[in-house]
Write an enzyme that holds these catalytic residues in place. Structure first.
Site, PDB file in Angstrom:
ATOM      1  N   HIS A 145      28.825  41.523  44.782  1.00  0.00           N
ATOM      2  CA  HIS A 145      29.318  40.489  43.864  1.00  0.00           C
ATOM      3  C   HIS A 145      29.569  39.200  44.643  1.00  0.00           C
ATOM      4  O   HIS A 145      28.735  38.308  44.622  1.00  0.00           O
ATOM      5  CB  HIS A 145      30.592  40.988  43.156  1.00  0.00           C
ATOM      6  CG  HIS A 145      31.168  39.989  42.187  1.00  0.00           C
ATOM      7  ND1 HIS A 145      32.526  39.810  42.042  1.00  0.00           N
ATOM      8  CD2 HIS A 145      30.570  39.149  41.339  1.00  0.00           C
ATOM      9  CE1 HIS A 145      32.734  38.877  41.128  1.00  0.00           C
ATOM     10  NE2 HIS A 145      31.569  38.458  40.683  1.00  0.00           N
TER      11      HIS A 145
ATOM     12  N   CYS B  37      38.569  42.925  45.069  1.00  0.00           N
ATOM     13  CA  CYS B  37      38.578  41.517  44.656  1.00  0.00           C
ATOM     14  C   CYS B  37      38.373  41.371  43.156  1.00  0.00           C
ATOM     15  O   CYS B  37      39.150  40.720  42.470  1.00  0.00           O
ATOM     16  CB  CYS B  37      37.500  40.731  45.408  1.00  0.00           C
ATOM     17  SG  CYS B  37      37.894  40.512  47.145  1.00  0.00           S
ATOM     18  N   HIS B  38      37.298  41.965  42.639  1.00  0.00           N
ATOM     19  CA  HIS B  38      36.985  41.760  41.227  1.00  0.00           C
ATOM     20  C   HIS B  38      36.646  43.060  40.511  1.00  0.00           C
ATOM     21  O   HIS B  38      36.029  43.048  39.454  1.00  0.00           O
ATOM     22  CB  HIS B  38      35.846  40.750  41.074  1.00  0.00           C
ATOM     23  CG  HIS B  38      36.112  39.468  41.804  1.00  0.00           C
ATOM     24  ND1 HIS B  38      35.564  39.201  43.045  1.00  0.00           N
ATOM     25  CD2 HIS B  38      36.918  38.415  41.517  1.00  0.00           C
ATOM     26  CE1 HIS B  38      36.005  38.033  43.475  1.00  0.00           C
ATOM     27  NE2 HIS B  38      36.819  37.536  42.568  1.00  0.00           N
ATOM     28  N   GLY B  39      37.009  44.188  41.129  1.00  0.00           N
ATOM     29  CA  GLY B  39      36.924  45.460  40.441  1.00  0.00           C
ATOM     30  C   GLY B  39      35.535  46.026  40.254  1.00  0.00           C
ATOM     31  O   GLY B  39      35.195  46.478  39.169  1.00  0.00           O
TER      32      GLY B  39
END
Lengths: 182, 269, 427
Positions: free
Chosen positions: A127, A146-148
């Site tokens: 990502h 960080c963003h799953g």
């Protein structure tokens, strides 16, 4: 005798306008071409330098990794995961080979032939480059805090914003217990 | 106008050189190196011989810490092979000759598991190892003066490669009035005449693979050429780019001059 | 920017912008329609050449700073890393190093042109002073830049120059300690020099803007020294001056490229390829060529403080020039005697340059035995530099004020476009 800037671009009497213009255009074109060529070294200097490109490859002794464990080593400035997978983890990965995958790949494509136990991955979330934590997430592989993003035990992206599976670097087995990465 | 500027620059250049105050010291011999002049290139066979002289003779005392084995296979280098260049998507790291030369040499390293100091065969990415672990050891082993690093030697001495080639052939009995302490030698090209280095070269001390006769002169000039390459590895690229740039600038100046004449035509000035 | 602006916005957007931020008008008035004397010769192209030099130094410098490390332990190696491993690093570094020399060649020609044609005289005093400030900043920048590779010459050059300031009574030692950030030239010195070397060029660029502004207020001087009186005396900057400047720049770049590609180390010193060693001084310390005349003046005076004062005084004279020269005639084209003294001054400067590069007590004419005069033989570089130093100061402090009062200049033309008959066309 009034001179303005426009005078010079107007053809004077008894002059061949096309030849006259040609010289100015040629000079301007050469200036532009030379200027553009001169920019290149200033751009190219930002590319990796020769010593960076020549960075030695990393060798690692696998006997130091217990089953179900993972080590993280520094390779070209990035984390590199070497994971010793248990038979259950391998089975879980193989089972999902034909599930609906965002970036379809079989588990066999992600390890060396006959070395299903050893998974070598670049430890950067696809990502935005955070380092995923091992063993987390809904699929028991990796979870990126960080963003799953959730990765399975083969390092494939299963859930979350990441678009691709964790990358597999170029590596080779020097012997049964030694790998050389890069 | 610009001629005057150039002359001025040339005149300033001439005074830039330091005055040789020491009597009995000779100016370096003129050597006809292949890399001199605006179109000069390195003679690859000579660089290869020079590398052998460095590796078998000089490297016993002199470090060359800024040169890596991979550099040997870089364009313009002694073992450059177009098969292992950017054109084929490969680098000098893949050049088998370079790999073999690196593997012939042991370099210090730290064991990745125990942390102990070890030595291992070098890889192309490794820099040339130094013969002494540190400057103090280098001094202690050489009568109090550390042998200088050779990476930039050809640029760090007035006279450059010609000075080096001369120095290596310049040993002999001391000039009148010069007394030598133990461990000192007389060299008629060395400033002051007294040098700590013993005559390093001798006939047939190095066997050249290309069959060149191994005289002291040959060895000295070859290693001097090699050191010039080591100090300025991009010299060939520099001169080649300079040629294109010059051609462009001369044509461009001609065009600008024509343009200038057209613009100013009929204007009194 | 004399007279009214002739800028006419051509479309809606430029009309809109012109009412809000008239950059188009500024460029048009300054670099297109700006009237330049029609008789400017090639010596006037060096202003444009200097702006090119500044641009080259700024751009290559910013790029080099991406790879350089200002630390005593790694500075030398990082420069060699640039030379060996960075893509085109050798080109960038040789451009920057030789670019400094080119900058000084151009600035010296530019300054001497100003002296010859009286470009510092009313109403151009502020223009001249701003130019002197640029020159001073250039010297500071060049000196600090030369320290950065941390070679033997870098290091010991920095030692010598910073020790100069120790000559001042009472505050001298405090100033040197402050400059060094320690007890000697060392790590802190290198770091602050790097920082200032990065800063000063932008200050130069700022003063250059003021310099160009001042120029456009008073207009250019010209070889006759007679101010333009009518439109017949001038031509628009574009295309007349632009194409001439462009041609001269191109020739100058050929000289620059000759050094970069074929003589990259010719203006440098071999000792600077030896890493800095505080324990060993090179046998012969010389500054870069562009400082040599001032270095010779420094060494000509046997007293430390007086030597330093003389060196700074030599620069101060240049600043004071507009008020030292009493002549009403600007251009030396019409001042035959002034021309003679000017050329002797030129020779004195070149002699000082030679003297600065030599060991003071060495013989000027080899083999000629002379008697001892005070501290050295008469046939020595130090005595030659004393003669030249004396002339240097006499030129500014005696010739300039007195000649204007006593000389008989030739008649000057009424206007630029009606040159007087028999006017000297030589430069």
């Amino acid at each position: 005798m009034a001179h303005t800037a426009v005078d010079a671009t107007n053809p004077a009497a008894g002059d061949d306008p096309s030849r006259r213009d040609f010289i100015h255009i040629a000079a301007l074109t050469a200036a532009a071409g030379g200027g553009l060529a001169a920019i290149w070294p200033f751009v190219a200097q930002m590319n990796p330098s020769a010593d960076t490109l020549a960075l030695a490859s990393v060798e690692y002794d696998l006997t130091k990794i217990e089953p179900a464990q993972q080590v993280t080593i520094n390779w070209r400035g990035k984390p590199l995961f070497i994971r010793n997978r248990t038979p259950e983890q391998i089975a879980a990965a193989v089972k999902d080979d034909h599930a609906a995958l965002r970036d379809p790949q079989t588990d066999a494509e992600r390890h060396k032939e006959g070395k299903a136990q050893w998974l070598v991955l670049v430890g950067s979330c696809t990502h935005l480059g955070c380092v995923p934590t091992v063993g987390g997430g809904e699929y028991g592989g990796w979870f990126c805090p960080c963003h799953g993003s959730h990765y399975d035990t083969s390092g494939r992206i299963r859930k979350g914003p990441a678009p691709k599976n964790l990358a597999v670097p170029d590596y080779a087995f020097l012997s049964d217990t030694k790998v050389k990465i890069g | 106008m610009l001629r005057k500027v150039t002359l001025l620059a040339a005149a300033l250049l001439l005074v830039g050189g330091p005055a040789l105050a020491n009597s009995g010291v000779e100016k370096p011999m003129a050597v006809d190196f292949s890399f001199e002049g605006p179109f000069g290139r390195f003679d690859q066979a000579q660089l290869q011989r020079g590398y052998k002289v460095y590796r078998e003779v000089c490297a016993a005392c002199h470090s060359m810490s800024m040169v890596a084995f991979r550099n040997l296979g870089d364009p313009g280098g002694p073992f450059f092979d177009p098969k292992y260049s950017a054109a084929t998507g490969q680098t000098s790291n893949d050049n088998p000759v370079v790999k073999a030369l690196a593997a012939d040499t042991q370099v210090p390293d730290i064991d990745g598991e125990t942390g102990d100091a070890i030595t291992r065969p070098a890889t192309p990415a490794d820099y040339f190892p130094s013969p002494f672990p540190n400057v103090i050891a280098a001094k202690a082993g050489n009568g109090g003066i550390a042998p200088p690093d050779l990476s930039l030697m050809a640029k760090a001495r007035e006279g450059g490669p010609e000075y080096i080639a001369s120095l290596l052939q310049g040993f002999g009995p001391p000039a009148h009035g010069v007394t030598l302490a133990p461990g000192q030698h007389y060299n008629r090209y060395f400033p002051g005449g007294v040098i700590g280095m013993a005559p390093p070269l001798a006939p047939d001390k190095v066997t050249f693979d290309d069959g060149s006769k191994s005289t002291v002169k040959q060895q000295a000039e070859d290693v001097a050429a090699f050191l010039m390459w080591a100090a300025e590895p991009h010299m060939e690229a520099r001169k080649q780019m300079g040629f294109s740039v010059m051609i462009f600038l001369i044509l461009f100046s001609g065009l600008l001059y024509a343009s200038y004449r057209r613009v100013w035509r009929g204007e009194s000035h | 920017m004399s007279g009214h602006s002739t800028y006419e916005p051509k479309n809606g957007f430029s009309r809109w912008l012109d009412a809000r931020l008239p950059v188009g008008r500024l460029v048009w008035d300054s670099f297109v329609d700006y009237p330049t004397p029609r008789n400017l010769n090639y010596w006037w192209t060096f202003g444009g050449i200097l702006s090119l030099c500044l641009a080259v130094q700024l751009i290559t410098g910013i790029v080099l700073a991406m790879h350089y490390t200002p630390s005593a332990a790694t500075a030398f190696n990082s420069v060699e890393h640039i030379m060996r491993d960075v893509n085109y690093g050798w080109l960038l570094r040789y451009m920057h190093a030789n670019g400094a020399s080119m900058f000084f060649i151009a600035v010296y020609i530019h300054m001497l042109r100003g002296v010859y044609y009286g470009s510092y005289k009313s109403p151009r005093e502020v223009l001249w002073i701003l130019g002197c400030v640029i020159y001073l900043l250039m010297m500071a920048t060049a000196f600090m830049g030369y320290v950065l590779p941390w070679g033997q010459m870098s290091f010991h050059g920095a030692v010598v120059i910073t020790n100069l300031l120790g000559a001042f009574p009472v505050v001298g030692d405090a100033i040197t300690t402050l400059l060094w950030g320690g007890f000697a030239v060392d790590e802190p010195t290198l770091k602050r020099f790097f920082s200032l070397h990065y800063l000063l060029p932008f200050m130069i660029a700022g003063v250059v803007i003021l310099h160009v502004w001042a120029l456009h207020v008073v207009g250019q001087n010209n070889p006759t020294g007679v101010e333009p009186k009518s439109k017949a005396d001038t031509l628009p900057f574009t295309p007349y001056a632009t194409v001439k400047d462009g041609f001269a720049m191109s020739l100058f770049v050929i000289l620059f490229a000759t050094f970069v590609f074929y003589l990259p180390d010719a203006l440098g010193h071999a000792d600077n390829y030896i890493p800095a060693n505080p324990l060993v001084t090179p046998s012969h310390i010389v500054p870069e060529w562009y400082f040599l005349p001032f270095y010779a003046i420094l060494r000509a005076i046997p007293d430390k403080l007086m030597g330093v004062l003389a060196m700074f005084g030599a620069i101060a004279c240049i600043f004071a020039l507009p008020w030292l020269d009493t002549s009403k005639v600007k251009s030396m084209r019409y001042r035959p005697q002034a021309r003679l003294y000017f050329f002797i001054f030129l020779v004195a400067c070149v002699i000082l340059g030679f003297c600065g590069a030599k060991l003071p007590d060495d013989q000027v004419i080899p083999g000629l035995e002379t008697f001892q005069l005070l501290d050295s033989k008469l046939n020595s570089w130090v005595w030659l530099s004393r003669v030249a130093t004396l002339y240097y100061f006499a030129y500014f402090l005696l010739v300039m004020p007195l000649l204007g009062l006593f000389e008989k200049p030739l008649p000057t033309p009424e206007t630029i476009s009606s040159p007087v008959l028999g006017g000297d066309k030589k430069d």
